[in-house]
Design a protein around this motif. Structure first.
Motif, PDB file in Angstrom:
ATOM      1  N   LEU A   9       4.675  10.389  -2.810  1.00 49.72           N
ATOM      2  CA  LEU A   9       3.864   9.167  -2.797  1.00 49.72           C
ATOM      3  C   LEU A   9       2.545   9.404  -2.085  1.00 49.72           C
ATOM      4  O   LEU A   9       1.509   8.857  -2.447  1.00 49.72           O
ATOM      5  N   VAL A  10       2.602  10.213  -1.034  1.00 49.97           N
ATOM      6  CA  VAL A  10       1.354  10.572  -0.349  1.00 49.97           C
ATOM      7  C   VAL A  10       0.453  11.348  -1.293  1.00 49.97           C
ATOM      8  O   VAL A  10      -0.765  11.167  -1.317  1.00 49.97           O
ATOM      9  N   PHE A  11       1.047  12.228  -2.101  1.00 51.92           N
ATOM     10  CA  PHE A  11       0.262  12.960  -3.095  1.00 51.92           C
ATOM     11  C   PHE A  11      -0.399  12.012  -4.063  1.00 51.92           C
ATOM     12  O   PHE A  11      -1.562  12.168  -4.424  1.00 51.92           O
ATOM     13  N   LEU A  12       0.338  10.976  -4.464  1.00 51.28           N
ATOM     14  CA  LEU A  12      -0.235   9.948  -5.344  1.00 51.28           C
ATOM     15  C   LEU A  12      -1.409   9.284  -4.671  1.00 51.28           C
ATOM     16  O   LEU A  12      -2.455   9.066  -5.285  1.00 51.28           O
ATOM     17  N   ALA A  13      -1.240   8.970  -3.387  1.00 50.15           N
ATOM     18  CA  ALA A  13      -2.319   8.285  -2.670  1.00 50.15           C
ATOM     19  C   ALA A  13      -3.559   9.150  -2.605  1.00 50.15           C
ATOM     20  O   ALA A  13      -4.677   8.656  -2.658  1.00 50.15           O
ATOM     21  N   SER A  14      -3.367  10.441  -2.478  1.00 49.85           N
ATOM     22  CA  SER A  14      -4.511  11.327  -2.306  1.00 49.85           C
ATOM     23  C   SER A  14      -5.320  11.494  -3.577  1.00 49.85           C
ATOM     24  O   SER A  14      -6.480  11.877  -3.517  1.00 49.85           O
TER      25      SER A  14
ATOM     26  N   GLU B  97      -1.031   1.423  11.965  1.00 49.62           N
ATOM     27  CA  GLU B  97       0.085   0.523  12.226  1.00 49.62           C
ATOM     28  C   GLU B  97      -0.205  -0.926  11.805  1.00 49.62           C
ATOM     29  O   GLU B  97       0.705  -1.742  11.709  1.00 49.62           O
ATOM     30  N   GLU B  98      -1.474  -1.244  11.538  1.00 48.70           N
ATOM     31  CA  GLU B  98      -1.829  -2.596  11.123  1.00 48.70           C
ATOM     32  C   GLU B  98      -2.275  -2.676   9.669  1.00 48.70           C
ATOM     33  O   GLU B  98      -2.559  -3.760   9.161  1.00 48.70           O
ATOM     34  N   TYR B  99      -2.318  -1.535   9.006  1.00 53.69           N
ATOM     35  CA  TYR B  99      -2.866  -1.497   7.651  1.00 53.69           C
ATOM     36  C   TYR B  99      -2.092  -2.401   6.694  1.00 53.69           C
ATOM     37  O   TYR B  99      -2.693  -3.200   5.963  1.00 53.69           O
ATOM     38  N   VAL B 100      -0.780  -2.291   6.664  1.00 56.21           N
ATOM     39  CA  VAL B 100       0.022  -3.044   5.709  1.00 56.21           C
ATOM     40  C   VAL B 100      -0.137  -4.542   5.917  1.00 56.21           C
ATOM     41  O   VAL B 100      -0.322  -5.302   4.960  1.00 56.21           O
ATOM     42  N   GLN B 101      -0.108  -4.982   7.151  1.00 58.57           N
ATOM     43  CA  GLN B 101      -0.274  -6.402   7.446  1.00 58.57           C
ATOM     44  C   GLN B 101      -1.650  -6.901   7.013  1.00 58.57           C
ATOM     45  O   GLN B 101      -1.769  -7.971   6.402  1.00 58.57           O
ATOM     46  N   GLN B 102      -2.687  -6.143   7.322  1.00 61.01           N
ATOM     47  CA  GLN B 102      -4.039  -6.536   6.946  1.00 61.01           C
ATOM     48  C   GLN B 102      -4.210  -6.540   5.425  1.00 61.01           C
ATOM     49  O   GLN B 102      -4.901  -7.401   4.865  1.00 61.01           O
ATOM     50  N   TYR B 103      -3.582  -5.588   4.744  1.00 61.65           N
ATOM     51  CA  TYR B 103      -3.660  -5.540   3.287  1.00 61.65           C
ATOM     52  C   TYR B 103      -2.979  -6.753   2.674  1.00 61.65           C
ATOM     53  O   TYR B 103      -3.501  -7.362   1.725  1.00 61.65           O
TER      54      TYR B 103
ATOM     55  N   LEU C  95      -3.870  -7.621 -10.263  1.00 64.70           N
ATOM     56  CA  LEU C  95      -2.903  -7.481  -9.174  1.00 64.70           C
ATOM     57  C   LEU C  95      -1.755  -8.473  -9.355  1.00 64.70           C
ATOM     58  O   LEU C  95      -1.306  -9.104  -8.408  1.00 64.70           O
ATOM     59  N   THR C  96      -1.268  -8.600 -10.567  1.00 64.84           N
ATOM     60  CA  THR C  96      -0.240  -9.580 -10.867  1.00 64.84           C
ATOM     61  C   THR C  96       1.177  -9.041 -10.684  1.00 64.84           C
ATOM     62  O   THR C  96       2.141  -9.786 -10.828  1.00 64.84           O
ATOM     63  N   SER C  97       1.324  -7.761 -10.379  1.00 64.56           N
ATOM     64  CA  SER C  97       2.652  -7.189 -10.181  1.00 64.56           C
ATOM     65  C   SER C  97       2.704  -6.454  -8.854  1.00 64.56           C
ATOM     66  O   SER C  97       1.667  -6.049  -8.305  1.00 64.56           O
ATOM     67  N   ASP C  98       3.913  -6.264  -8.351  1.00 66.08           N
ATOM     68  CA  ASP C  98       4.080  -5.530  -7.093  1.00 66.08           C
ATOM     69  C   ASP C  98       3.639  -4.077  -7.225  1.00 66.08           C
ATOM     70  O   ASP C  98       3.086  -3.499  -6.280  1.00 66.08           O
ATOM     71  N   VAL C  99       3.888  -3.498  -8.390  1.00 65.02           N
ATOM     72  CA  VAL C  99       3.465  -2.109  -8.600  1.00 65.02           C
ATOM     73  C   VAL C  99       1.946  -2.009  -8.535  1.00 65.02           C
ATOM     74  O   VAL C  99       1.402  -1.083  -7.923  1.00 65.02           O
ATOM     75  N   ALA C 100       1.257  -2.968  -9.155  1.00 67.01           N
ATOM     76  CA  ALA C 100      -0.208  -2.960  -9.125  1.00 67.01           C
ATOM     77  C   ALA C 100      -0.725  -3.134  -7.698  1.00 67.01           C
ATOM     78  O   ALA C 100      -1.690  -2.480  -7.292  1.00 67.01           O
ATOM     79  N   ARG C 101      -0.067  -4.014  -6.932  1.00 71.62           N
ATOM     80  CA  ARG C 101      -0.488  -4.213  -5.547  1.00 71.62           C
ATOM     81  C   ARG C 101      -0.227  -2.964  -4.702  1.00 71.62           C
ATOM     82  O   ARG C 101      -1.013  -2.616  -3.810  1.00 71.62           O
ATOM     83  N   PHE C 102       0.868  -2.290  -4.988  1.00 70.29           N
ATOM     84  CA  PHE C 102       1.177  -1.043  -4.290  1.00 70.29           C
ATOM     85  C   PHE C 102       0.120   0.017  -4.582  1.00 70.29           C
ATOM     86  O   PHE C 102      -0.405   0.667  -3.671  1.00 70.29           O
ATOM     87  N   GLU C 103      -0.212   0.183  -5.859  1.00 66.46           N
ATOM     88  CA  GLU C 103      -1.176   1.204  -6.240  1.00 66.46           C
ATOM     89  C   GLU C 103      -2.566   0.888  -5.693  1.00 66.46           C
ATOM     90  O   GLU C 103      -3.299   1.796  -5.295  1.00 66.46           O
TER      91      GLU C 103
ATOM     92  N   LEU D  13       7.999  -2.374   0.745  1.00 62.06           N
ATOM     93  CA  LEU D  13       7.539  -3.754   0.542  1.00 62.06           C
ATOM     94  C   LEU D  13       7.369  -4.102  -0.927  1.00 62.06           C
ATOM     95  O   LEU D  13       7.733  -5.203  -1.356  1.00 62.06           O
ATOM     96  N   TYR D  14       6.844  -3.180  -1.718  1.00 58.05           N
ATOM     97  CA  TYR D  14       6.449  -3.517  -3.084  1.00 58.05           C
ATOM     98  C   TYR D  14       7.282  -2.871  -4.185  1.00 58.05           C
ATOM     99  O   TYR D  14       7.225  -3.329  -5.332  1.00 58.05           O
ATOM    100  N   LEU D  15       8.040  -1.827  -3.884  1.00 58.69           N
ATOM    101  CA  LEU D  15       8.708  -1.083  -4.939  1.00 58.69           C
ATOM    102  C   LEU D  15      10.223  -1.118  -4.797  1.00 58.69           C
ATOM    103  O   LEU D  15      10.758  -1.151  -3.687  1.00 58.69           O
ATOM    104  N   THR D  16      10.878  -1.091  -5.951  1.00 63.21           N
ATOM    105  CA  THR D  16      12.325  -0.899  -5.981  1.00 63.21           C
ATOM    106  C   THR D  16      12.597   0.603  -6.058  1.00 63.21           C
ATOM    107  O   THR D  16      11.696   1.384  -6.403  1.00 63.21           O
TER     108      THR D  16
END
Length: 311
Positions: free
Chosen positions: A10-15, A183-189, A205-213, A238-241
């Motif tokens: 997932l970190v690779f995806l983020a990068s 440590e505050e990123y997720v809350q602020q997002y 941003l209508t789905s959890d996957v879209a919000r995650f990405e 938080l967003y993914l199954t």
């Protein structure tokens, strides 16, 4: 061990997901890119409920602002304008249809419909020739585009380009995440997404996957690998199954495999061409040009067949 693997992937995806930036390699979206091609069988604009009709002779725009909330904007407005002009052009009666609209639309709406093809062309030329300073801030780039839009569309710019402006404004506010500690990123997002909930369709941003990405694309580059792992794990919880995590990993593995295949193909093809070039001046120096071209193409074709049969 498997959980750690998921996090690392997932970190690779983020990068690999880039930060939204407007520039030569990622230009601002144009009207044309946001308008779906309308079917000519749709009703004409004069029968549409999207443009607010007036019962009497055309009223000036200032008399018509009280109910402006019922009029279309953004992609919906662009779609209606596209539909009208595609339909009347196919029927070759644009002037007649415009004449009918003159008594049913406000001056502001009528002028927009009548001048839309010319304004659209001006905007496409303007946005295509605009030079955005690569060293300018995102706010400066957005301001420049909005100024240019107002020069072309006038008072209608924020209405015609409502969806584009929403994307720009969201991107500007999202920049505040850059300064947030891990440590505050997720809350602020989450708070950012809640503030823009009314525009989630426009922002895709209508789905959890879209919000995650989207959260991954906004991760500050200043975070360490450990911080990224922590944030990605929180976001995935938080967003993914579990199934969605597996699907994302599978897609990333597929992309990585395909990219490696492309690299291997290009590398091996380059080696073959180099070898053939050497042979042309040595082993096959006596061949005529036509014979050599036939042999050369045969070797290339054979390589492709063998490569793709294996891969």
């Amino acid at each position: 061990m498997f959980r750690l693997l998921l996090i690392l992937m997932l970190v690779f995806l983020a990068s690999i997901v880039g930060w939204l930036a407007f520039g030569p390699d990622n230009p601002l979206p144009s009207v044309e890119s946001n308008v779906a091609r309308a079917d000519s069988s749709q009703v004409s604009l004069s029968q549409s409920v999207l443009f607010k009709q007036v019962s009497s002779k055309r009223k000036v725009a200032s008399q018509d602002t009280a109910d402006s909330s019922v009029t279309p904007q953004g992609r919906a407005l662009q779609q209606q304008l596209e539909t009208f002009w595609l339909t009347c052009q196919s029927e070759q009666n644009c002037q007649a249809q415009l004449a009918q609209l003159s008594s049913s639309l406000s001056d502001q709406d009528y002028d927009l419909v009548a001048n839309y093809p010319e304004l659209k062309q001006q905007w496409q030329y303007s946005i295509g020739s605009m030079e955005l300073n690569q060293f300018a801030t995102l706010a400066e780039k957005v301001a420049q585009v909005k100024r240019q839009a107002e020069m072309v569309w006038g008072l209608e710019s924020s209405r015609v380009l409502a969806d584009e402006f929403t994307l720009y404004d969201f991107s500007l506010e999202a920049q505040s995440l850059i300064s947030q500690p891990a440590e505050e990123y997720v809350q602020q997002y989450q708070q950012l997404i809640e503030r823009w909930q009314a525009n989630e369709a426009t922002l895709s941003l209508t789905s959890d996957v879209a919000r995650f990405e989207k959260a991954l694309t906004l991760l500050p580059s200043s975070y360490t690998l450990a911080q990224r792992q922590q944030v990605v794990e929180q976001l995935s919880s938080l967003y993914l199954t579990p199934t969605q995590v597996s699907d994302i990993l599978a897609r990333q593995q597929q992309v990585a495999t395909q990219e490696q295949q492309v690299m291997d193909y290009q590398s091996q093809l380059s080696e073959l061409k180099f070898l053939l070039s050497s042979q042309r001046t040595t082993t096959f120096a006596q061949m005529s040009d036509s014979q050599w071209q036939a042999y050369y193409q045969q070797q290339i074709d054979q390589f492709r067949i063998e490569f793709f049969s294996i891969n």
